[in-house]
Write a protein that holds these residues in place. Sequence first.
Motif, PDB file in Angstrom:
ATOM      1  N   TRP A  31       0.844  -1.200   0.000  1.00  0.00           N
ATOM      2  CA  TRP A  31       0.000   0.000   0.000  1.00  0.00           C
ATOM      3  C   TRP A  31       0.880   1.252   0.000  1.00  0.00           C
ATOM      4  O   TRP A  31       0.646   2.202  -0.736  1.00  0.00           O
ATOM      5  CB  TRP A  31      -0.940  -0.052   1.219  1.00  0.00           C
ATOM      6  CG  TRP A  31      -1.686   1.222   1.484  1.00  0.00           C
ATOM      7  CD1 TRP A  31      -1.706   1.923   2.640  1.00  0.00           C
ATOM      8  CD2 TRP A  31      -2.490   1.961   0.568  1.00  0.00           C
ATOM      9  NE1 TRP A  31      -2.475   3.042   2.511  1.00  0.00           N
ATOM     10  CE2 TRP A  31      -2.969   3.100   1.240  1.00  0.00           C
ATOM     11  CE3 TRP A  31      -2.856   1.775  -0.762  1.00  0.00           C
ATOM     12  CZ2 TRP A  31      -3.778   4.033   0.638  1.00  0.00           C
ATOM     13  CZ3 TRP A  31      -3.681   2.727  -1.369  1.00  0.00           C
ATOM     14  CH2 TRP A  31      -4.128   3.825  -0.670  1.00  0.00           C
ATOM     15  N   ARG A  49       0.997   4.066  -2.990  1.00  0.00           N
ATOM     16  CA  ARG A  49       0.681   5.454  -2.604  1.00  0.00           C
ATOM     17  C   ARG A  49       1.833   6.378  -3.027  1.00  0.00           C
ATOM     18  O   ARG A  49       1.617   7.432  -3.627  1.00  0.00           O
ATOM     19  CB  ARG A  49       0.469   5.511  -1.089  1.00  0.00           C
ATOM     20  CG  ARG A  49      -0.064   6.814  -0.581  1.00  0.00           C
ATOM     21  CD  ARG A  49       0.258   6.995   0.874  1.00  0.00           C
ATOM     22  NE  ARG A  49       1.693   6.887   1.092  1.00  0.00           N
ATOM     23  CZ  ARG A  49       2.264   6.624   2.261  1.00  0.00           C
ATOM     24  NH1 ARG A  49       1.524   6.412   3.319  1.00  0.00           N
ATOM     25  NH2 ARG A  49       3.563   6.566   2.383  1.00  0.00           N
ATOM     26  N   PHE A  76       1.708   6.803  -6.787  1.00  0.00           N
ATOM     27  CA  PHE A  76       0.665   7.765  -7.188  1.00  0.00           C
ATOM     28  C   PHE A  76       1.142   9.199  -6.964  1.00  0.00           C
ATOM     29  O   PHE A  76       0.904  10.078  -7.779  1.00  0.00           O
ATOM     30  CB  PHE A  76      -0.630   7.524  -6.405  1.00  0.00           C
ATOM     31  CG  PHE A  76      -1.429   6.334  -6.877  1.00  0.00           C
ATOM     32  CD1 PHE A  76      -1.534   6.032  -8.233  1.00  0.00           C
ATOM     33  CD2 PHE A  76      -2.100   5.535  -5.974  1.00  0.00           C
ATOM     34  CE1 PHE A  76      -2.283   4.930  -8.669  1.00  0.00           C
ATOM     35  CE2 PHE A  76      -2.850   4.446  -6.399  1.00  0.00           C
ATOM     36  CZ  PHE A  76      -2.939   4.144  -7.750  1.00  0.00           C
ATOM     37  N   ASP A  77       1.828   9.412  -5.845  1.00  0.00           N
ATOM     38  CA  ASP A  77       2.302  10.772  -5.533  1.00  0.00           C
ATOM     39  C   ASP A  77       3.319  11.270  -6.562  1.00  0.00           C
ATOM     40  O   ASP A  77       3.509  12.471  -6.730  1.00  0.00           O
ATOM     41  CB  ASP A  77       2.930  10.812  -4.133  1.00  0.00           C
ATOM     42  CG  ASP A  77       1.876  10.713  -3.046  1.00  0.00           C
ATOM     43  OD1 ASP A  77       0.682  10.866  -3.373  1.00  0.00           O
ATOM     44  OD2 ASP A  77       2.243  10.472  -1.879  1.00  0.00           O
ATOM     45  N   PRO A 101      -2.104  12.789 -12.089  1.00  0.00           N
ATOM     46  CA  PRO A 101      -3.367  12.158 -11.677  1.00  0.00           C
ATOM     47  C   PRO A 101      -3.944  11.294 -12.801  1.00  0.00           C
ATOM     48  O   PRO A 101      -3.902  11.681 -13.962  1.00  0.00           O
ATOM     49  CB  PRO A 101      -4.279  13.347 -11.372  1.00  0.00           C
ATOM     50  CG  PRO A 101      -3.354  14.498 -11.146  1.00  0.00           C
ATOM     51  CD  PRO A 101      -2.126  14.250 -11.969  1.00  0.00           C
ATOM     52  N   LYS A 123      -9.176  -4.317  -3.688  1.00  0.00           N
ATOM     53  CA  LYS A 123      -9.969  -3.120  -3.987  1.00  0.00           C
ATOM     54  C   LYS A 123     -10.433  -2.428  -2.700  1.00  0.00           C
ATOM     55  O   LYS A 123     -10.565  -1.209  -2.650  1.00  0.00           O
ATOM     56  CB  LYS A 123     -11.181  -3.536  -4.818  1.00  0.00           C
ATOM     57  CG  LYS A 123     -11.702  -2.423  -5.675  1.00  0.00           C
ATOM     58  CD  LYS A 123     -12.781  -2.907  -6.595  1.00  0.00           C
ATOM     59  CE  LYS A 123     -13.323  -1.690  -7.352  1.00  0.00           C
ATOM     60  NZ  LYS A 123     -14.376  -2.023  -8.248  1.00  0.00           N
ATOM     61  N   GLY A 137      -9.428   4.268  -2.680  1.00  0.00           N
ATOM     62  CA  GLY A 137      -8.567   5.380  -3.117  1.00  0.00           C
ATOM     63  C   GLY A 137      -8.055   5.199  -4.533  1.00  0.00           C
ATOM     64  O   GLY A 137      -7.298   6.032  -5.023  1.00  0.00           O
ATOM     65  N   PHE A 138      -8.438   4.117  -5.190  1.00  0.00           N
ATOM     66  CA  PHE A 138      -7.998   3.932  -6.576  1.00  0.00           C
ATOM     67  C   PHE A 138      -9.025   3.116  -7.357  1.00  0.00           C
ATOM     68  O   PHE A 138      -9.876   2.447  -6.777  1.00  0.00           O
ATOM     69  CB  PHE A 138      -6.631   3.245  -6.647  1.00  0.00           C
ATOM     70  CG  PHE A 138      -6.496   2.022  -5.763  1.00  0.00           C
ATOM     71  CD1 PHE A 138      -7.226   0.870  -6.006  1.00  0.00           C
ATOM     72  CD2 PHE A 138      -5.608   2.029  -4.690  1.00  0.00           C
ATOM     73  CE1 PHE A 138      -7.083  -0.258  -5.211  1.00  0.00           C
ATOM     74  CE2 PHE A 138      -5.467   0.904  -3.874  1.00  0.00           C
ATOM     75  CZ  PHE A 138      -6.208  -0.239  -4.137  1.00  0.00           C
ATOM     76  N   THR A 139      -8.925   3.213  -8.692  1.00  0.00           N
ATOM     77  CA  THR A 139      -9.761   2.356  -9.536  1.00  0.00           C
ATOM     78  C   THR A 139      -8.909   1.147  -9.947  1.00  0.00           C
ATOM     79  O   THR A 139      -7.679   1.239  -9.966  1.00  0.00           O
ATOM     80  CB  THR A 139     -10.237   3.086 -10.804  1.00  0.00           C
ATOM     81  OG1 THR A 139      -9.073   3.408 -11.582  1.00  0.00           O
ATOM     82  CG2 THR A 139     -10.988   4.352 -10.479  1.00  0.00           C
ATOM     83  N   TYR A 171      -3.914   0.051 -11.679  1.00  0.00           N
ATOM     84  CA  TYR A 171      -4.498   0.891 -10.620  1.00  0.00           C
ATOM     85  C   TYR A 171      -4.307   2.355 -11.000  1.00  0.00           C
ATOM     86  O   TYR A 171      -3.238   2.732 -11.503  1.00  0.00           O
ATOM     87  CB  TYR A 171      -3.794   0.614  -9.284  1.00  0.00           C
ATOM     88  CG  TYR A 171      -3.958  -0.816  -8.820  1.00  0.00           C
ATOM     89  CD1 TYR A 171      -5.034  -1.180  -8.016  1.00  0.00           C
ATOM     90  CD2 TYR A 171      -3.035  -1.800  -9.193  1.00  0.00           C
ATOM     91  CE1 TYR A 171      -5.196  -2.495  -7.598  1.00  0.00           C
ATOM     92  CE2 TYR A 171      -3.199  -3.121  -8.783  1.00  0.00           C
ATOM     93  CZ  TYR A 171      -4.273  -3.453  -7.976  1.00  0.00           C
ATOM     94  OH  TYR A 171      -4.433  -4.748  -7.569  1.00  0.00           O
ATOM     95  N   ARG A 172      -5.341   3.147 -10.769  1.00  0.00           N
ATOM     96  CA  ARG A 172      -5.227   4.599 -11.030  1.00  0.00           C
ATOM     97  C   ARG A 172      -5.845   5.362  -9.890  1.00  0.00           C
ATOM     98  O   ARG A 172      -6.880   4.954  -9.351  1.00  0.00           O
ATOM     99  CB  ARG A 172      -5.983   4.993 -12.311  1.00  0.00           C
ATOM    100  CG  ARG A 172      -5.399   4.407 -13.579  1.00  0.00           C
ATOM    101  CD  ARG A 172      -6.349   4.711 -14.748  1.00  0.00           C
ATOM    102  NE  ARG A 172      -6.168   3.735 -15.819  1.00  0.00           N
ATOM    103  CZ  ARG A 172      -5.345   3.885 -16.828  1.00  0.00           C
ATOM    104  NH1 ARG A 172      -4.643   5.003 -16.955  1.00  0.00           N
ATOM    105  NH2 ARG A 172      -5.224   2.953 -17.741  1.00  0.00           N
ATOM    106  N   ARG A 173      -5.206   6.507  -9.557  1.00  0.00           N
ATOM    107  CA  ARG A 173      -5.832   7.388  -8.553  1.00  0.00           C
ATOM    108  C   ARG A 173      -6.490   8.516  -9.312  1.00  0.00           C
ATOM    109  O   ARG A 173      -5.791   9.259 -10.013  1.00  0.00           O
ATOM    110  CB  ARG A 173      -4.774   7.926  -7.577  1.00  0.00           C
ATOM    111  CG  ARG A 173      -5.391   8.715  -6.452  1.00  0.00           C
ATOM    112  CD  ARG A 173      -4.449   8.853  -5.280  1.00  0.00           C
ATOM    113  NE  ARG A 173      -3.316   9.737  -5.613  1.00  0.00           N
ATOM    114  CZ  ARG A 173      -2.328   9.973  -4.795  1.00  0.00           C
ATOM    115  NH1 ARG A 173      -2.269   9.404  -3.621  1.00  0.00           N
ATOM    116  NH2 ARG A 173      -1.342  10.776  -5.144  1.00  0.00           N
TER     117      ARG A 173
END
Length: 248
Positions: A191, A195, A198-199, A203, A220, A224-226, A245-247
């Motif tokens: 996780w 994270r 993503f940062d 986006p 899932k 916080g993500f698709t 995974y996408r945020r």
Amino acid sequence: MPLPALQMVEQKIGRQIRLLEIKKGIIERKIGKQIRLFEQKRDGIGKKIEKQIKQFELRRGIRLDDEVRFIRSWIERPLSIGAVTPSGKVLARTMARYVDPSSDGPVVELGPGTGPITEALVESGVAPSRLVLVEFNPAFCRILKARYPDATLVQGDAYSLRRLLETLLIQPAAAVVSGLPLVTKPIRERWRLIRDAFDLMVPGAPFVQFTYSVAAPLPKRLGGFTVEASERIWMNLPPARVWVYRRP
Ligand SMILES: C[S@@+](CC[C@H](N)C(=O)[O-])C[C@H]1O[C@@H](n2cnc3c(N)ncnc32)[C@H](O)[C@@H]1O
């Protein structure tokens, strides 16, 4: 207790301690011998596999250098390599398909190994100079450096992604593609990795991960993500699935 009796008890304890130390030494030597035997066997198996591969190469007139290096690394560190052979072309191309070559910014690859996914990314139109390859195995790093001199190679632990890339990336990444054996790590570490990824990305950019396991590498329910997943890719050993995974 009178003094002579006390001295006798002390002598007895002293003898017991010496006996215990002798026994400890014998056990340590036995364990050491077992470890050396295991290491010899492991090296023996590794050499046998290499010999068979060389014979196979000679018979077929092909080179399997990458596979040999991979198997050798797997024998040394099975958990951190997470696979016995490099990903096949179908899996590598499926991974690359989730990266838009016309997007802007660096494309980060985690755990590129000998580079099958790197090759698929370049084939699909991602310029090698956009690639940031994070690999901790020095033997794989040497291969990657020779094959992708224009890429940025970072020899380090991908789970410290933020520390490794925060100052290196001059603009947000367009994608993070991961061949890490993520499922060998506790969920909390996975996780943290996604994270941090993503940062570092624009986006909506994809975090692309393959796995041999049936379950998703990141459930899932973490939120916080698709999530989207490919079909199972049977043309790979072992069969794998790509998770994206996408945020938002
Ligand atoms: C399953 S292999 C995949 C290699 C390659 N991407 C492929 O598809 O054939 C996992 C790779 O991740 C690398 N790796 C494992 N843990 C790592 C870590 N913490 N940091 C960087 N690389 C790591 C291993 O050295 C190995 O190259």
